[in-house]
Design a protein around this motif. Structure first.
Motif, PDB file in Angstrom:
ATOM      1  N   ASN A  30      -1.470  12.165  11.567  1.00  0.00           N
ATOM      2  CA  ASN A  30      -2.731  11.549  11.975  1.00  0.00           C
ATOM      3  C   ASN A  30      -3.685  11.351  10.801  1.00  0.00           C
ATOM      4  O   ASN A  30      -4.511  10.427  10.819  1.00  0.00           O
ATOM      5  N   ARG A  31      -3.590  12.226   9.796  1.00  0.00           N
ATOM      6  CA  ARG A  31      -4.512  12.154   8.666  1.00  0.00           C
ATOM      7  C   ARG A  31      -4.031  11.230   7.547  1.00  0.00           C
ATOM      8  O   ARG A  31      -4.848  10.727   6.758  1.00  0.00           O
ATOM      9  N   PRO A  66      -6.167  10.720   2.055  1.00  0.00           N
ATOM     10  CA  PRO A  66      -6.964  11.698   1.309  1.00  0.00           C
ATOM     11  C   PRO A  66      -6.222  12.138   0.055  1.00  0.00           C
ATOM     12  O   PRO A  66      -4.985  12.192   0.032  1.00  0.00           O
ATOM     13  N   ALA A  67      -6.966  12.472  -0.991  1.00  0.00           N
ATOM     14  CA  ALA A  67      -6.330  12.964  -2.214  1.00  0.00           C
ATOM     15  C   ALA A  67      -5.732  14.344  -1.996  1.00  0.00           C
ATOM     16  O   ALA A  67      -4.656  14.658  -2.524  1.00  0.00           O
ATOM     17  N   ASN A  68      -6.436  15.192  -1.212  1.00  0.00           N
ATOM     18  CA  ASN A  68      -5.980  16.558  -0.965  1.00  0.00           C
ATOM     19  C   ASN A  68      -6.257  16.951   0.478  1.00  0.00           C
ATOM     20  O   ASN A  68      -7.297  16.595   1.041  1.00  0.00           O
ATOM     21  N   LEU A  69      -5.326  17.700   1.053  1.00  0.00           N
ATOM     22  CA  LEU A  69      -5.515  18.351   2.339  1.00  0.00           C
ATOM     23  C   LEU A  69      -5.089  19.806   2.195  1.00  0.00           C
ATOM     24  O   LEU A  69      -4.141  20.104   1.457  1.00  0.00           O
ATOM     25  N   VAL A  70      -5.787  20.697   2.886  1.00  0.00           N
ATOM     26  CA  VAL A  70      -5.439  22.116   2.842  1.00  0.00           C
ATOM     27  C   VAL A  70      -4.678  22.475   4.111  1.00  0.00           C
ATOM     28  O   VAL A  70      -5.114  22.161   5.223  1.00  0.00           O
ATOM     29  N   ALA A 111      -0.976   1.449  -8.278  1.00  0.00           N
ATOM     30  CA  ALA A 111      -1.500   1.254  -6.924  1.00  0.00           C
ATOM     31  C   ALA A 111      -0.756   2.092  -5.894  1.00  0.00           C
ATOM     32  O   ALA A 111      -0.596   1.685  -4.739  1.00  0.00           O
ATOM     33  N   ILE A 112      -0.302   3.281  -6.308  1.00  0.00           N
ATOM     34  CA  ILE A 112       0.375   4.212  -5.405  1.00  0.00           C
ATOM     35  C   ILE A 112      -0.565   5.389  -5.156  1.00  0.00           C
ATOM     36  O   ILE A 112      -0.951   6.088  -6.092  1.00  0.00           O
ATOM     37  N   ASP A 113      -0.941   5.599  -3.898  1.00  0.00           N
ATOM     38  CA  ASP A 113      -1.817   6.712  -3.554  1.00  0.00           C
ATOM     39  C   ASP A 113      -1.027   8.011  -3.486  1.00  0.00           C
ATOM     40  O   ASP A 113       0.136   8.026  -3.052  1.00  0.00           O
ATOM     41  N   LEU A 114      -1.669   9.109  -3.875  1.00  0.00           N
ATOM     42  CA  LEU A 114      -1.036  10.425  -3.829  1.00  0.00           C
ATOM     43  C   LEU A 114      -1.871  11.362  -2.967  1.00  0.00           C
ATOM     44  O   LEU A 114      -3.072  11.524  -3.200  1.00  0.00           O
ATOM     45  N   THR A 115      -1.238  11.973  -1.981  1.00  0.00           N
ATOM     46  CA  THR A 115      -1.860  12.999  -1.159  1.00  0.00           C
ATOM     47  C   THR A 115      -1.112  14.304  -1.349  1.00  0.00           C
ATOM     48  O   THR A 115       0.113  14.349  -1.157  1.00  0.00           O
ATOM     49  N   ILE A 116      -1.822  15.355  -1.752  1.00  0.00           N
ATOM     50  CA  ILE A 116      -1.233  16.683  -1.906  1.00  0.00           C
ATOM     51  C   ILE A 116      -1.723  17.553  -0.756  1.00  0.00           C
ATOM     52  O   ILE A 116      -2.927  17.720  -0.566  1.00  0.00           O
ATOM     53  N   ILE A 117      -0.780  18.087   0.010  1.00  0.00           N
ATOM     54  CA  ILE A 117      -1.089  18.987   1.127  1.00  0.00           C
ATOM     55  C   ILE A 117      -0.595  20.364   0.723  1.00  0.00           C
ATOM     56  O   ILE A 117       0.607  20.576   0.537  1.00  0.00           O
ATOM     57  N   ALA A 118      -1.512  21.309   0.567  1.00  0.00           N
ATOM     58  CA  ALA A 118      -1.140  22.589  -0.022  1.00  0.00           C
ATOM     59  C   ALA A 118      -2.042  23.692   0.488  1.00  0.00           C
ATOM     60  O   ALA A 118      -3.129  23.424   1.033  1.00  0.00           O
ATOM     61  N   SER A 124       0.840  -1.205   0.000  1.00  0.00           N
ATOM     62  CA  SER A 124       0.000   0.000   0.000  1.00  0.00           C
ATOM     63  C   SER A 124       0.868   1.244   0.000  1.00  0.00           C
ATOM     64  O   SER A 124       0.877   2.009   0.979  1.00  0.00           O
ATOM     65  N   PRO A 125       1.603   1.488  -1.055  1.00  0.00           N
ATOM     66  CA  PRO A 125       2.529   2.627  -1.076  1.00  0.00           C
ATOM     67  C   PRO A 125       1.787   3.957  -1.198  1.00  0.00           C
ATOM     68  O   PRO A 125       0.667   4.025  -1.711  1.00  0.00           O
ATOM     69  N   GLN A 126       2.443   5.013  -0.735  1.00  0.00           N
ATOM     70  CA  GLN A 126       1.834   6.338  -0.722  1.00  0.00           C
ATOM     71  C   GLN A 126       2.898   7.401  -0.992  1.00  0.00           C
ATOM     72  O   GLN A 126       4.017   7.321  -0.487  1.00  0.00           O
ATOM     73  N   VAL A 127       2.530   8.389  -1.802  1.00  0.00           N
ATOM     74  CA  VAL A 127       3.347   9.578  -2.009  1.00  0.00           C
ATOM     75  C   VAL A 127       2.605  10.751  -1.388  1.00  0.00           C
ATOM     76  O   VAL A 127       1.411  10.930  -1.616  1.00  0.00           O
ATOM     77  N   VAL A 128       3.313  11.526  -0.587  1.00  0.00           N
ATOM     78  CA  VAL A 128       2.738  12.710   0.055  1.00  0.00           C
ATOM     79  C   VAL A 128       3.586  13.910  -0.336  1.00  0.00           C
ATOM     80  O   VAL A 128       4.814  13.884  -0.159  1.00  0.00           O
ATOM     81  N   SER A 129       2.966  14.937  -0.885  1.00  0.00           N
ATOM     82  CA  SER A 129       3.695  16.154  -1.223  1.00  0.00           C
ATOM     83  C   SER A 129       3.108  17.319  -0.437  1.00  0.00           C
ATOM     84  O   SER A 129       1.901  17.556  -0.467  1.00  0.00           O
ATOM     85  N   ILE A 130       3.979  18.035   0.275  1.00  0.00           N
ATOM     86  CA  ILE A 130       3.564  19.164   1.108  1.00  0.00           C
ATOM     87  C   ILE A 130       4.096  20.446   0.483  1.00  0.00           C
ATOM     88  O   ILE A 130       5.308  20.605   0.318  1.00  0.00           O
ATOM     89  N   LEU A 131       3.193  21.353   0.148  1.00  0.00           N
ATOM     90  CA  LEU A 131       3.559  22.608  -0.487  1.00  0.00           C
ATOM     91  C   LEU A 131       3.252  23.777   0.440  1.00  0.00           C
ATOM     92  O   LEU A 131       2.281  23.740   1.199  1.00  0.00           O
ATOM     93  N   SER A 132       4.052  24.809   0.345  1.00  0.00           N
ATOM     94  CA  SER A 132       3.782  26.056   1.050  1.00  0.00           C
ATOM     95  C   SER A 132       3.306  27.101   0.046  1.00  0.00           C
ATOM     96  O   SER A 132       3.229  26.839  -1.164  1.00  0.00           O
ATOM     97  N   ARG A 133       3.001  28.288   0.536  1.00  0.00           N
ATOM     98  CA  ARG A 133       2.684  29.394  -0.373  1.00  0.00           C
ATOM     99  C   ARG A 133       3.853  29.719  -1.278  1.00  0.00           C
ATOM    100  O   ARG A 133       3.673  30.207  -2.393  1.00  0.00           O
TER     101      ARG A 133
END
Length: 224
Positions: free
Chosen positions: A200-201, A206-210, A164-171, A121-130
């Motif tokens: 925790n999330r 999730p596909a996207n987090l703000v 089968a790699i999930d992507l979560t974008i936090i921006a 169950s692999p996952q990619v998480v990308s965290i962006l700032s302004r």
């Protein structure tokens, strides 16, 4: 994980280690990371290299493969840039942040994909700032994979899902992109509290987090 020398990236490393995870951390070497490597010698792998360079991204992937064979989750903390020169002129800082994170994200996705495919169950998480969510050059031009990190990430979503790699974008909130259905107000995040909420999330995938922060420098310190 990338961008781990301070702020949010360092807080994520600390909390993951406290939870018992094994972490490969890429970023400019700092005393706090060195202390963590002494405290968690079997669980923390420090990666020395500029991931915006393709050869160095491949070398980082090779080191991870040699140590652990695969990745469960890759966190790309693209809030600022650990490798901007200290004397970078102020007008060039933001362009440098965007362009370096575009390159690093592209190379990390390419280099880490075989390692991620080695897990269930692999996952990619990308965290962006302004800072990193800015568009290069003329913002009135259409966003493309070459001038927008958000666009680059979203262009990879289908290809990652096919493997089968999930992507979560936090921006930060993008008024041109439907991330959430309710208004999001900026909060007084610290690196510690933001890291805690993010971790925790992530199991929900999730596909996207703000993530809207009142003081960006607390999470992503700019080069001085």
């Amino acid at each position: 994980m990338t961008g781990t020398s301070n702020g949010l990236g360092l807080a994520l490393v600390e909390q993951l280690l406290e939870q018992g995870s094994r972490v490969a951390a890429s970023g400019r070497t700092c005393e706090l990371l060195q202390d963590l490597s002494l405290q968690y010698p079997e669980s923390l792998l420090l990666l020395d290299g500029n991931l915006s360079e393709p050869d160095e991204a491949q070398e980082a992937a090779r080191q991870i493969s040699d140590h652990w064979g695969a990745l469960d989750c890759m966190i790309i903390n693209a809030g600022t840039c650990d490798y901007l020169a200290i004397d970078t002129p102020a007008p060039a800082i933001f362009e440098g942040i965007v362009s370096s994170n575009l390159s690093a994200t592209r190379h990390c996705l390419e280099s880490a994909r075989p390692l991620l495919q080695g897990n269930n169950s692999p996952q990619v998480v990308s965290i962006l700032s302004r800072y990193s969510a800015l568009q290069l050059h003329d913002p009135s031009q259409p966003a493309t994979v070459d001038n927008s990190l958000v666009q680059l990430l979203n262009s990879q979503r289908a290809a990652l899902a096919a493997q089968a790699i999930d992507l979560t974008i936090i921006a930060p909130l993008d008024l041109n992109f439907a991330q959430v259905t309710e208004p999001v107000a900026p909060e007084q995040w610290t690196a510690h509290t933001a890291a805690e909420v993010i971790l925790n999330r992530l199991p929900d995938r999730p596909a996207n987090l703000v993530l809207e922060a009142l003081h960006l420098n607390d999470l992503w310190p700019l080069p001085r």
